[in-house]
Enzyme design. Structure first.
Site, PDB file in Angstrom:
ATOM      1  N   GLY A  63      36.813 -70.229  32.250  1.00  0.00           N
ATOM      2  CA  GLY A  63      36.276 -70.766  33.489  1.00  0.00           C
ATOM      3  C   GLY A  63      37.277 -71.686  34.166  1.00  0.00           C
ATOM      4  O   GLY A  63      38.309 -72.038  33.598  1.00  0.00           O
ATOM      5  N   PRO A  64      36.976 -72.101  35.393  1.00  0.00           N
ATOM      6  CA  PRO A  64      37.879 -72.997  36.126  1.00  0.00           C
ATOM      7  C   PRO A  64      38.006 -74.343  35.435  1.00  0.00           C
ATOM      8  O   PRO A  64      37.190 -74.712  34.588  1.00  0.00           O
ATOM      9  CB  PRO A  64      37.196 -73.129  37.497  1.00  0.00           C
ATOM     10  CG  PRO A  64      36.204 -72.024  37.569  1.00  0.00           C
ATOM     11  CD  PRO A  64      35.785 -71.731  36.174  1.00  0.00           C
ATOM     12  N   PRO A  65      39.029 -75.112  35.782  1.00  0.00           N
ATOM     13  CA  PRO A  65      39.172 -76.448  35.193  1.00  0.00           C
ATOM     14  C   PRO A  65      38.000 -77.353  35.566  1.00  0.00           C
ATOM     15  O   PRO A  65      37.477 -77.291  36.672  1.00  0.00           O
ATOM     16  CB  PRO A  65      40.484 -76.968  35.810  1.00  0.00           C
ATOM     17  CG  PRO A  65      41.216 -75.753  36.257  1.00  0.00           C
ATOM     18  CD  PRO A  65      40.174 -74.761  36.642  1.00  0.00           C
ATOM     19  N   GLY A  66      37.612 -78.185  34.619  1.00  0.00           N
ATOM     20  CA  GLY A  66      36.606 -79.195  34.897  1.00  0.00           C
ATOM     21  C   GLY A  66      35.174 -78.760  34.782  1.00  0.00           C
ATOM     22  O   GLY A  66      34.277 -79.527  35.132  1.00  0.00           O
ATOM     23  N   VAL A  67      34.906 -77.544  34.271  1.00  0.00           N
ATOM     24  CA  VAL A  67      33.517 -77.084  34.174  1.00  0.00           C
ATOM     25  C   VAL A  67      32.912 -77.383  32.800  1.00  0.00           C
ATOM     26  O   VAL A  67      31.749 -77.082  32.574  1.00  0.00           O
ATOM     27  CB  VAL A  67      33.409 -75.576  34.484  1.00  0.00           C
ATOM     28  CG1 VAL A  67      33.771 -75.299  35.919  1.00  0.00           C
ATOM     29  CG2 VAL A  67      34.257 -74.757  33.531  1.00  0.00           C
ATOM     30  N   GLY A  68      33.703 -77.942  31.860  1.00  0.00           N
ATOM     31  CA  GLY A  68      33.128 -78.379  30.591  1.00  0.00           C
ATOM     32  C   GLY A  68      33.396 -77.489  29.410  1.00  0.00           C
ATOM     33  O   GLY A  68      32.618 -77.510  28.447  1.00  0.00           O
ATOM     34  N   THR A 111      35.905 -77.607  27.092  1.00  0.00           N
ATOM     35  CA  THR A 111      36.248 -78.383  25.895  1.00  0.00           C
ATOM     36  C   THR A 111      35.058 -79.207  25.412  1.00  0.00           C
ATOM     37  O   THR A 111      34.793 -79.289  24.197  1.00  0.00           O
ATOM     38  CB  THR A 111      37.438 -79.297  26.199  1.00  0.00           C
ATOM     39  OG1 THR A 111      38.550 -78.501  26.620  1.00  0.00           O
ATOM     40  CG2 THR A 111      37.826 -80.107  24.973  1.00  0.00           C
ATOM     41  N   SER A 150      41.044 -57.716  47.618  1.00  0.00           N
ATOM     42  CA  SER A 150      39.717 -58.029  48.140  1.00  0.00           C
ATOM     43  C   SER A 150      39.756 -58.485  49.595  1.00  0.00           C
ATOM     44  O   SER A 150      38.742 -58.943  50.104  1.00  0.00           O
ATOM     45  CB  SER A 150      39.062 -59.123  47.282  1.00  0.00           C
ATOM     46  OG  SER A 150      39.807 -60.322  47.367  1.00  0.00           O
ATOM     47  N   LYS A 180      33.351 -66.688  44.634  1.00  0.00           N
ATOM     48  CA  LYS A 180      33.549 -66.524  46.073  1.00  0.00           C
ATOM     49  C   LYS A 180      32.323 -66.978  46.865  1.00  0.00           C
ATOM     50  O   LYS A 180      32.440 -67.649  47.897  1.00  0.00           O
ATOM     51  CB  LYS A 180      33.877 -65.064  46.394  1.00  0.00           C
ATOM     52  CG  LYS A 180      35.239 -64.610  45.868  1.00  0.00           C
ATOM     53  CD  LYS A 180      35.478 -63.142  46.151  1.00  0.00           C
ATOM     54  CE  LYS A 180      36.829 -62.688  45.630  1.00  0.00           C
ATOM     55  NZ  LYS A 180      37.072 -61.255  45.890  1.00  0.00           N
TER      56      LYS A 180
END
Length: 813
Positions: A358-363, A365, A681, A724
């Site tokens: 997932g993207p950085p900062g979504v939890g 770790t 896309s 998106k």
């Protein structure tokens, strides 16, 4: 030799210097040198011997030779082998080379004799000269005492010689000097100065030899001491064996053996470690090999071979911990709880390797940390970002200097448990170079069928990793090698909605930052309106890292005002944010307010979440040139070509000049040119922007689209729809055009997003243009008299479920 000038063959010497009145024998191999000898033997056997400056020069020129040499007489030439001769020469007198006028087939030059400076009889008998001769004899005696193999004839000649010039030349020919030093003596006409220079060189050489002897004595002494200690230790062991006594010095070895036997290791591992102890007993205590073996045994014995934490397998307890630590992420929590349920039903089963993407900062770790807490496992975290050396995973061979075990073994040793949870962070950022491929080394580690006998290069004994639970994290699976990805089960973590971020900041981020900044709950209050504005206007991210920094900034402002402003508490409302955090970096509804010509909102997926990708098209009179800018990749360039070809086949339908490709220049631009862009896309967005610019029809406001286009106008499916659509919602977009084949992906989108956006499925470019373009200006009047034709594409109503749990339609009608 009555003449003072000669036209004479030249022989260039490498590392040799010939002095007057000296006999010298050396080998000659170069063709030009052999030719020069042949030429000299055909005439008067005289040859000019001069030293070349660099020994590596194969074909010397005039600039490569010293100017001063010796005119010598060839006394004997002997052929040693084919291409090599041995020559004996007798030095004549010093001479200077005036010009080297021939270089092929041999060197030949004009040389002139250097005048010999004759010393008077009185000078030779003077006390000054006698003192110099005596000093020379003393220095040479010291030199002869330090150098072995010096002929007795040389020593006798030095003792008997009373001529300073001849003695200087003789010693320079027979002692160890640099080429430059010998040349400086050869070039000096004064006999007294020559001998004085030689004494300086001889004194320096004596100092060098003295240092060499001192270092050799130290090395010899140390070796003798080591051998003596080893012999004494061996004698002690033999005598104690005869007396039946044990060696107190072997307590360390006995301790190693006892610790190994106490562990109860498998037979192969125990036998290997005991052999290492036996090898240690045969080594001197101070040897380098014994230090290596001790380090190896210490690493192996520090492993928690028989230590495991008692695993807590309770689904309900794990659910409470996950819900307490994280808001949302229901699908991810459900999948993790399923894994725990399987282990609760079958504790001996081999667990799966989970990969949180997932993207950085979504939890990602923090979820792994919560899983370790829920299962009561020790946690060891390894960051793999930028790792390029295979030895970081498998370890180094213990024979290398500075060798150490790999990160996997080190993490298990650090966790003090054989069943920890190993968190492998940033597995998508592994590198590879000449030192190996760490991703290939992880194939064995992350394979439950193989890792039951993992062998680290340092330890060389099998280690069971089957009880270790592995969780990896990544921002994308694109850069993970396929064989490695095949060994993991991917769990995707999407972007947070604004409502989820609101709950996260209220329940987690704000209390955490209040504690870190020394604030009580009553000293700082941030109302929901301010938090929503903070999320909407001050952040553009998939996760919550930037949001946490904004909350931290508010806490810092509160600290300052409480300490210096005389206030006891601070309440932050939406209207206070510009004063506390400056102006919003993201203006609201940036992409949704205006209807423009040739400007379309595309949707792009990135590693950090979804983004709005504007497409701008400008048309100008010209010669049909197509220009693409914006740091585009090959895929997007091809999409632009396909969109242009598709529109050329539809010029009649959209009242486009059929000759536009001949008399119109088209410029397609994607803003933010510093950011690379590529991906399949953006086709329908490019086609819509092209059609808008060529027809003059504006693009509807509040609309975005994603989908690839073919030459026939078909709209192909895309990936990353969840990210998106999240980007469209964040940027104030109300309507999103998606490919018909992506309708099934709408089930994966959050209910809040589905309720807030209107999704329009399209199958071809005609439906896209019908929905996206405003009517032409000339048809507005006719619209009042004629009923409007229904648009080809309708909002997605038939695909919407009846109601969501919150009572809202799942898809906006």
């Amino acid at each position: 030799m009555e003449l003072t000038t000669w036209n004479i063959p030249v022989l260039a010497l490498r590392g040799l210097t010939v002095f007057p009145h000296m006999d010298l024998t050396f080998d000659v191999e170069r063709p030009i040198s052999i030719a020069a000898l042949s030429r000299a033997m055909e005439t008067d056997q005289e040859i000019f011997l001069v030293t070349q400056k660099e020994m590596g020069t194969a074909v010397p020129e005039e600039k490569d030779l010293y100017r001063v040499g010796t005119v010598s007489h060839i006394t004997q030439v002997l052929r040693v082998s084919e291409g090599s001769v041995r020559v004996m020469v007798e030095g004549g007198r010093r001479a200077r080379m005036k010009r080297l006028w021939q270089s092929e087939p041999f060197l030949q030059a004009n040389v002139e004799a250097l005048p010999e400076q004759k010393e008077s009889e009185a000078f030779l008998r003077s006390a000054r000269t006698e003192a110099l001769l005596r000093q020379t004899a003393v220095l040479f005696d010291e030199y002869a005492g330090r150098v072995s193999g010096l002929p007795d004839e040389v020593k006798t000649q030095v003792e008997e010689c009373r001529d300073p010039g001849y003695l200087a030349d003789f010693l320079a020919q027979n002692i160890r000097l640099r080429t430059e030093e010998r040349q400086s003596i050869l070039e000096e006409p004064s006999a007294y100065i020559r001998l004085r220079k030689l004494n300086e060189f001889l004194a320096r050489e004596n100092d060098v030899l003295a240092f060499e002897g001192e270092m050799e004595d130290k090395v010899r002494s140390q070796l003798a001491r080591s051998q003596r200690e080893q012999i004494l230790r061996t004698q002690i062991r033999v005598m104690q064996g005869e007396l039946g006594e044990t060696d107190d010095g072997d307590e360390e070895l006995d301790d190693y053996r006892a610790r190994i036997l106490r562990l109860g290791l498998p037979e192969e591992t125990e036998s290997h470690l005991l052999k290492e102890v036996d090898k240690l007993s045969k080594q001197p205590y101070t040897s380098a090999e014994s230090a290596v073996i001790r380090g190896y045994l210490d690493v192996c014995l520090e492993m928690p071979w028989n230590t495991q934490t008692r695993e807590r397998l309770n689904v309900e307890a794990a659910r409470k911990i996950l819900d307490k630590d994280h808001f949302g992420l229901e699908k991810v929590k459900r999948r993790i709880l399923e894994t725990i349920a399987v282990r609760q039903m079958n504790p001996e089963g081999r667990g799966q390797i989970l990969c949180l993407v997932g993207p950085p900062g979504v939890g990602k770790t923090s979820i792994a940390i919560s899983v370790a807490k829920a299962l009561n496992r020790k946690l060891a975290r390894l960051s793999l970002g930028g790792v390029r050396d295979e030895a970081d995973i498998r370890g180094h061979r213990k024979t290398y200097i500075g060798s150490m075990p790999g990160r996997i073994i080190e993490a298990i040793s650090r966790s003090k448990s054989m069943n920890p949870l190993l968190l492998l962070d940033e597995i998508d950022k592994l590198g590879s170079d000449y030192r190996g491929d760490p991703a290939a080394a992880l194939l064995e580690v992350l394979d439950s069928e193989q890792n039951c006998a993992f062998r680290d290069h340092f330890m060389e004994i099998p280690v069971d990793l089957s009880h270790v639970m592995f969780i990896t994290t990544a921002n994308t699976t694109e850069t993970i090698p396929r064989p490695l990805l095949d060994r993991m089960e991917v769990i995707e973590l999407g972007s947070y909605t604004d409502e989820e971020k609101l709950q996260i900041v209220k329940n987690h981020l704000l209390p955490k930052q209040l504690k870190e900044h020394g604030l009580k709950k009553t000293q700082l209050r941030v109302d929901d309106g301010a938090l929503r504005a903070l999320i909407r206007d001050y952040t553009r991210e998939s996760g919550v890292r930037v949001l946490e920094r904004r909350v931290a900034a508010l806490c810092r402002k509160a600290d300052m005002q409480i300490l210096t402003g005389g206030v006891k508490r601070l309440t932050v409302e939406e209207k206070d944010l510009p004063e506390l955090l400056d102006m919003s970096p993201y203006p609201p509804a940036l992409h949704a307010e205006r209807e423009e010509t040739g400007v379309v909102n595309g949707l792009a997926w990135t590693e950090v979440g979804g983004e709005i990708l504007e497409v701008e098209v400008n048309v100008m009179p010209g010669t049909g040139k197509l220009e693409l800018t914006g740091n585009l990749g090959d895929v997007m360039k091809e999409s632009a070509q396909a969109a242009l070809s598709c529109l050329r086949s539809r010029t009649d339908r959209y009242e486009i000049d059929p000759e536009f490709y001949k008399n119109t220049d088209i410029h397609i631009h994607f803003p933010e040119g510093a950011v690379p862009k590529d991906g399949p896309s953006a086709g329908i967005a490019i086609a819509t922007a092209l059609c808008s610019a060529l027809t003059g029809r504006k693009v509807r406001a509040g609309l975005a689209m994603t989908g690839e286009i073919t030459l026939r106008g078909r709209v192909l499916a895309i990936g990353g729809l969840k990210e998106k659509t999240m980007a469209a919602l964040r940027n104030g977009i109300g309507t999103v055009l998606i490919p018909q084949d992506n309708v099934r992906d709408l089930e994966q989108i959050d209910q809040t997003v589905r309720a807030a956006l209107e999704f329009v499925p399209v199958t071809n470019v005609d439906e896209v243009l019908s929905r996206a373009l405003c009517p032409a200006e000339k048809k507005k009047k006719k619209a009042a008299a004629e009923p409007a034709k229904p648009e080809t594409a309708e909002p997605l109503a038939a695909f919407a479920p009846a109601r969501s749990e919150g009572g809202q339609d799942a898809l906006r009608q």
